[in-house]
Design a protein around this motif. Structure first.
Motif, PDB file in Angstrom:
ATOM      1  N   ALA A 395       0.834  -1.212   0.000  1.00  0.00           N
ATOM      2  CA  ALA A 395       0.000   0.000   0.000  1.00  0.00           C
ATOM      3  C   ALA A 395       0.865   1.256   0.000  1.00  0.00           C
ATOM      4  CB  ALA A 395      -0.925   0.001   1.218  1.00  0.00           C
ATOM      5  N   LYS A 396       1.940   1.231   0.799  1.00  0.00           N
ATOM      6  CA  LYS A 396       2.819   2.400   0.874  1.00  0.00           C
ATOM      7  C   LYS A 396       3.590   2.592  -0.431  1.00  0.00           C
ATOM      8  CE  LYS A 396       3.976   3.368   4.978  1.00  0.00           C
ATOM      9  NZ  LYS A 396       4.555   3.313   6.328  1.00  0.00           N
ATOM     10  N   LEU A 397       4.005   1.467  -1.039  1.00  0.00           N
ATOM     11  CA  LEU A 397       4.720   1.546  -2.309  1.00  0.00           C
ATOM     12  C   LEU A 397       3.849   2.153  -3.401  1.00  0.00           C
ATOM     13  CD1 LEU A 397       6.559  -1.913  -2.312  1.00  0.00           C
ATOM     14  CD2 LEU A 397       7.601   0.332  -2.007  1.00  0.00           C
ATOM     15  N   VAL A 398       2.555   1.803  -3.404  1.00  0.00           N
ATOM     16  CA  VAL A 398       1.623   2.359  -4.396  1.00  0.00           C
ATOM     17  C   VAL A 398       1.497   3.869  -4.217  1.00  0.00           C
ATOM     18  CG1 VAL A 398      -0.786   2.413  -5.142  1.00  0.00           C
ATOM     19  CG2 VAL A 398       0.337   0.220  -4.723  1.00  0.00           C
ATOM     20  N   LEU A 399       1.364   4.306  -2.964  1.00  0.00           N
ATOM     21  CA  LEU A 399       1.252   5.746  -2.690  1.00  0.00           C
ATOM     22  C   LEU A 399       2.484   6.505  -3.156  1.00  0.00           C
ATOM     23  CD1 LEU A 399      -0.310   5.747   0.898  1.00  0.00           C
ATOM     24  CD2 LEU A 399      -1.411   6.539  -1.202  1.00  0.00           C
ATOM     25  N   LEU A 400       3.647   5.855  -3.084  1.00  0.00           N
ATOM     26  CA  LEU A 400       4.901   6.509  -3.457  1.00  0.00           C
ATOM     27  C   LEU A 400       5.258   6.305  -4.922  1.00  0.00           C
ATOM     28  CD1 LEU A 400       6.988   5.535  -0.292  1.00  0.00           C
ATOM     29  CD2 LEU A 400       6.102   7.797  -0.830  1.00  0.00           C
ATOM     30  N   GLY A 401       4.445   5.510  -5.619  1.00  0.00           N
ATOM     31  CA  GLY A 401       4.709   5.276  -7.039  1.00  0.00           C
ATOM     32  C   GLY A 401       5.879   4.344  -7.292  1.00  0.00           C
ATOM     33  N   LEU A 402       6.146   3.408  -6.360  1.00  0.00           N
ATOM     34  CA  LEU A 402       7.262   2.476  -6.492  1.00  0.00           C
ATOM     35  C   LEU A 402       6.772   1.061  -6.780  1.00  0.00           C
ATOM     36  CD1 LEU A 402       9.515   3.651  -3.507  1.00  0.00           C
ATOM     37  CD2 LEU A 402       9.963   4.018  -5.932  1.00  0.00           C
ATOM     38  N   GLN A 403       7.624   0.254  -7.369  1.00  0.00           N
ATOM     39  CA  GLN A 403       7.312  -1.141  -7.650  1.00  0.00           C
ATOM     40  C   GLN A 403       8.422  -2.030  -7.113  1.00  0.00           C
ATOM     41  OE1 GLN A 403       6.794  -1.288 -11.888  1.00  0.00           O
ATOM     42  NE2 GLN A 403       4.701  -0.489 -11.823  1.00  0.00           N
ATOM     43  N   GLY A 404       8.104  -3.317  -6.937  1.00  0.00           N
ATOM     44  CA  GLY A 404       9.093  -4.262  -6.448  1.00  0.00           C
ATOM     45  C   GLY A 404       9.265  -4.176  -4.940  1.00  0.00           C
ATOM     46  N   SER A 465      11.042  13.844  -5.408  1.00  0.00           N
ATOM     47  CA  SER A 465      12.217  14.291  -4.652  1.00  0.00           C
ATOM     48  C   SER A 465      12.249  13.603  -3.291  1.00  0.00           C
ATOM     49  CB  SER A 465      12.169  15.814  -4.480  1.00  0.00           C
ATOM     50  OG  SER A 465      13.221  16.274  -3.658  1.00  0.00           O
ATOM     51  N   GLY A 466      11.069  13.495  -2.655  1.00  0.00           N
ATOM     52  CA  GLY A 466      10.979  12.808  -1.359  1.00  0.00           C
ATOM     53  C   GLY A 466      11.267  11.327  -1.477  1.00  0.00           C
ATOM     54  N   VAL A 467      10.773  10.687  -2.543  1.00  0.00           N
ATOM     55  CA  VAL A 467      10.984   9.250  -2.732  1.00  0.00           C
ATOM     56  C   VAL A 467      12.473   8.942  -2.857  1.00  0.00           C
ATOM     57  CG1 VAL A 467      10.622   7.331  -4.345  1.00  0.00           C
ATOM     58  CG2 VAL A 467       8.704   8.793  -3.705  1.00  0.00           C
ATOM     59  N   ARG A 468      13.223   9.803  -3.522  1.00  0.00           N
ATOM     60  CA  ARG A 468      14.677   9.601  -3.633  1.00  0.00           C
ATOM     61  C   ARG A 468      15.320   9.548  -2.248  1.00  0.00           C
ATOM     62  NH1 ARG A 468      17.072  10.364  -8.674  1.00  0.00           N
ATOM     63  NH2 ARG A 468      15.714  11.275 -10.280  1.00  0.00           N
ATOM     64  N   HIS A 469      14.892  10.453  -1.359  1.00  0.00           N
ATOM     65  CA  HIS A 469      15.452  10.470  -0.010  1.00  0.00           C
ATOM     66  C   HIS A 469      15.006   9.250   0.802  1.00  0.00           C
ATOM     67  CE1 HIS A 469      17.347  14.290  -0.515  1.00  0.00           C
ATOM     68  NE2 HIS A 469      16.213  14.972  -0.638  1.00  0.00           N
ATOM     69  N   GLU A 489       0.376  15.769  -4.536  1.00  0.00           N
ATOM     70  CA  GLU A 489       1.531  15.289  -5.296  1.00  0.00           C
ATOM     71  C   GLU A 489       1.541  13.770  -5.276  1.00  0.00           C
ATOM     72  OE1 GLU A 489       4.005  16.695  -7.006  1.00  0.00           O
ATOM     73  OE2 GLU A 489       3.179  18.677  -6.843  1.00  0.00           O
ATOM     74  N   HIS A 490       1.229  13.122  -6.353  1.00  0.00           N
ATOM     75  CA  HIS A 490       1.251  11.663  -6.415  1.00  0.00           C
ATOM     76  C   HIS A 490       2.056  11.196  -7.613  1.00  0.00           C
ATOM     77  CE1 HIS A 490      -1.591  11.059  -3.159  1.00  0.00           C
ATOM     78  NE2 HIS A 490      -2.370  11.981  -3.698  1.00  0.00           N
TER      79      HIS A 490
END
Length: 490
Positions: A395-404, A465-469, A489-490
């Motif tokens: 669920a958190k990965l989806v909110l952040l736009g990440l996979q894997g 920018s936040g996801v990188r950190h 921002e999504h």
């Protein structure tokens, strides 16, 4: 020995150039060139053997401030509450000291205020909130953007504490039913601190907020802001333009002023006339003409901006564009060959275009004058000593736009971070640089969503920018989601 500062008095340590760095075993830091007689006297006073560590003058000054600023708050608070019978006679006409750590005044209320300011500086707090309630007085510090209570005192201390702070800020202690603003400066060892004071009448007394302005933390260069190298280069290019409008957006407390000051510091050289109109002036910048807004006498942002344009400026900084008149003058200043820096309260960079458009600025003027827009937020940095890894849920990965699969870090809390899990803050940035296509979209009145999609097709948004950190283990996912989700921002 209870603490480092209980071993040698501050005046002795400062005069003879020595400070206790550690207690077990005892390590005595000595300033370069210290006299042998002083070391022997320290040995006699302390009654214990110690090892010596030579410090440069700057390192010694810093160690002295840290050592003596970290003691005595709880004791001062207890003394103040136990001596209430004499507190009211101490609140007025008390001599101020040049150096807060070198105060010989034992008045409990003065020791309490000194202790509060010392502790706030030690914890790198930005604000001290003194809030009276029916039966108690709450003292809270804002550290890394979050408030936390550090003391709960007797409610009877409220008026005398407010009165003493008013004396320090040269405010009228007789006026308790109207808000007042003031400021004062003091030294903490070798560190100079400006403190802005705001009082506000409330049901149970006056609320007092002290804003601590530490010049060391504020005056950064563009390269020290924490932008990515690409963003830093883009921002620096925008600053090097001869004219145009550069906007910084974000909510209160997001570091907009620091970013503007970093830009001005980069531009500040003798060949340029740089003028500002601010509300309030937070830091004095050498070589830059700064003007304070004063609405009582009609000195608004618009009036100040109109006046400084007659002072032959090259670069103009307006604290905030908050009305149509200021926006129009800023646009005209840009068209007549000035570089204008300012802030707008919007949630994203592209939203600044919509905001100025809503103020009544013509679309063709916006398209031809705005050169760059920076949006920013501040998030708390995880404590390196105690952050703990965990595997992120879907669920958190989806909110952040990440996979894997990804390993994130979360705060735990330890002595180093005062059990908060965080130490310091880091900026999240997005930057929009105007090109011909984006100018055409603005001129044609394109939707904000379309401009957003075009502007960020190849560069990071605030969320990215936040996801990188997060991936780098610098900040927690919850912290980035707290700051960025509210902006859409999504």
């Amino acid at each position: 020995m209870d603490s480092v500062a209980d071993t040698l008095s501050y005046s002795f340590a400062k005069q003879w150039g020595m400070v206790v760095l550690e207690l077990d075993p005892v390590i005595l830091g000595v300033r370069t060139g210290v006299r042998r007689e002083a070391i022997l006297e320290a040995r006699r006073v302390m009654g214990r053997a110690f090892t010596l560590q030579t410090l440069s003058h700057s390192a010694f000054d810093k160690a002295l401030s840290v050592s003596f600023a970290s003691t005595g708050l709880e004791r001062s608070a207890a003394d103040a509450q136990n001596d209430q019978g004499s507190l009211y006679s101490l609140a007025e006409d008390i001599p101020q000291t040049e150096d807060l750590l070198d105060s010989d005044d034992d008045a409990p209320i003065i020791r309490l205020i000194n202790g509060l300011i010392q502790e706030a500086i030690r914890l790198q707090a930005s604000d001290i909130h003194i809030e009276p309630y029916e039966s108690r007085l709450s003292v809270r510090f804002r550290v890394d953007g979050a408030l936390r209570e550090v003391l709960s005192l007797s409610g009877r201390l409220s008026s005398v504490l407010a009165s003493r702070i008013k004396v320090m800020a040269r405010l009228d202690i007789a006026k308790k039913r109207v808000p007042q603003d003031g400021r004062f400066s003091l030294n903490l060892g070798a560190k100079a601190v400006d403190i802005r004071v705001s009082t506000l009448p409330s049901r149970f007394g006056e609320r007092v907020v002290l804003r601590l302005l530490n010049k060391e933390q504020a005056l950064l260069s563009v390269g020290e802001l924490g932008m990515t190298p690409d963003m830093t280069d883009a921002f620096a290019r925008a600053l090097s333009a001869p004219n145009g409008i550069i906007l910084v957006t974000g909510p209160t407390g997001s570091g907009k002023t620091t970013t503007l000051y970093a830009g001005l510091t980069t531009l500040n050289e003798a060949s340029r006339n740089i003028l500002t109109v601010e509300d309030p002036i937070e830091y004095a910048l050498e070589g830059i003409g700064q003007t304070q807004v004063n609405n009582k006498v009609g000195m608004t942002f618009a009036a100040g901006l109109r006046a400084i344009l007659r002072q032959d400026p090259d670069i103009v900084m307006v604290g905030e564009i908050r009305d149509a008149e200021t926006a129009e003058i800023a646009v005209q200043a840009s068209l007549t060959g000035h570089l204008v820096l300012s802030t707008v309260h919007t949630n994203s960079a592209v939203a600044a275009i919509t905001r100025l458009r809503d103020m009544g600025v013509e679309k063709f003027l916006l398209a031809s004058t705005v050169t760059a827009i920076v949006a920013q937020r501040l998030v708390r940095r995880l404590c390196e000593q105690c952050k703990a890894p965990y595997e992120a849920d879907q669920a958190k990965l989806v909110l952040l736009g990440l996979q894997g699969k990804h390993v994130f870090y979360e705060p735990k809390g330890c002595e180093a971070c005062h059990h908060t899990g965080f130490q310091g803050r880091i900026g999240l940035y997005e930057i929009v640089i105007m090109d011909d296509d984006l100018r055409a979209m603005i001129h044609e009145g394109a939707r904000e969503q379309d401009m957003q999609a075009y502007a960020f097709r190849n560069v990071d948004t605030l969320m990215q920018s936040g996801v990188r950190h997060i991936v780098d283990g610098v900040v927690s996912a919850d912290e980035v989601l707290r700051v960025c989700r509210q902006t859409g921002e999504h």
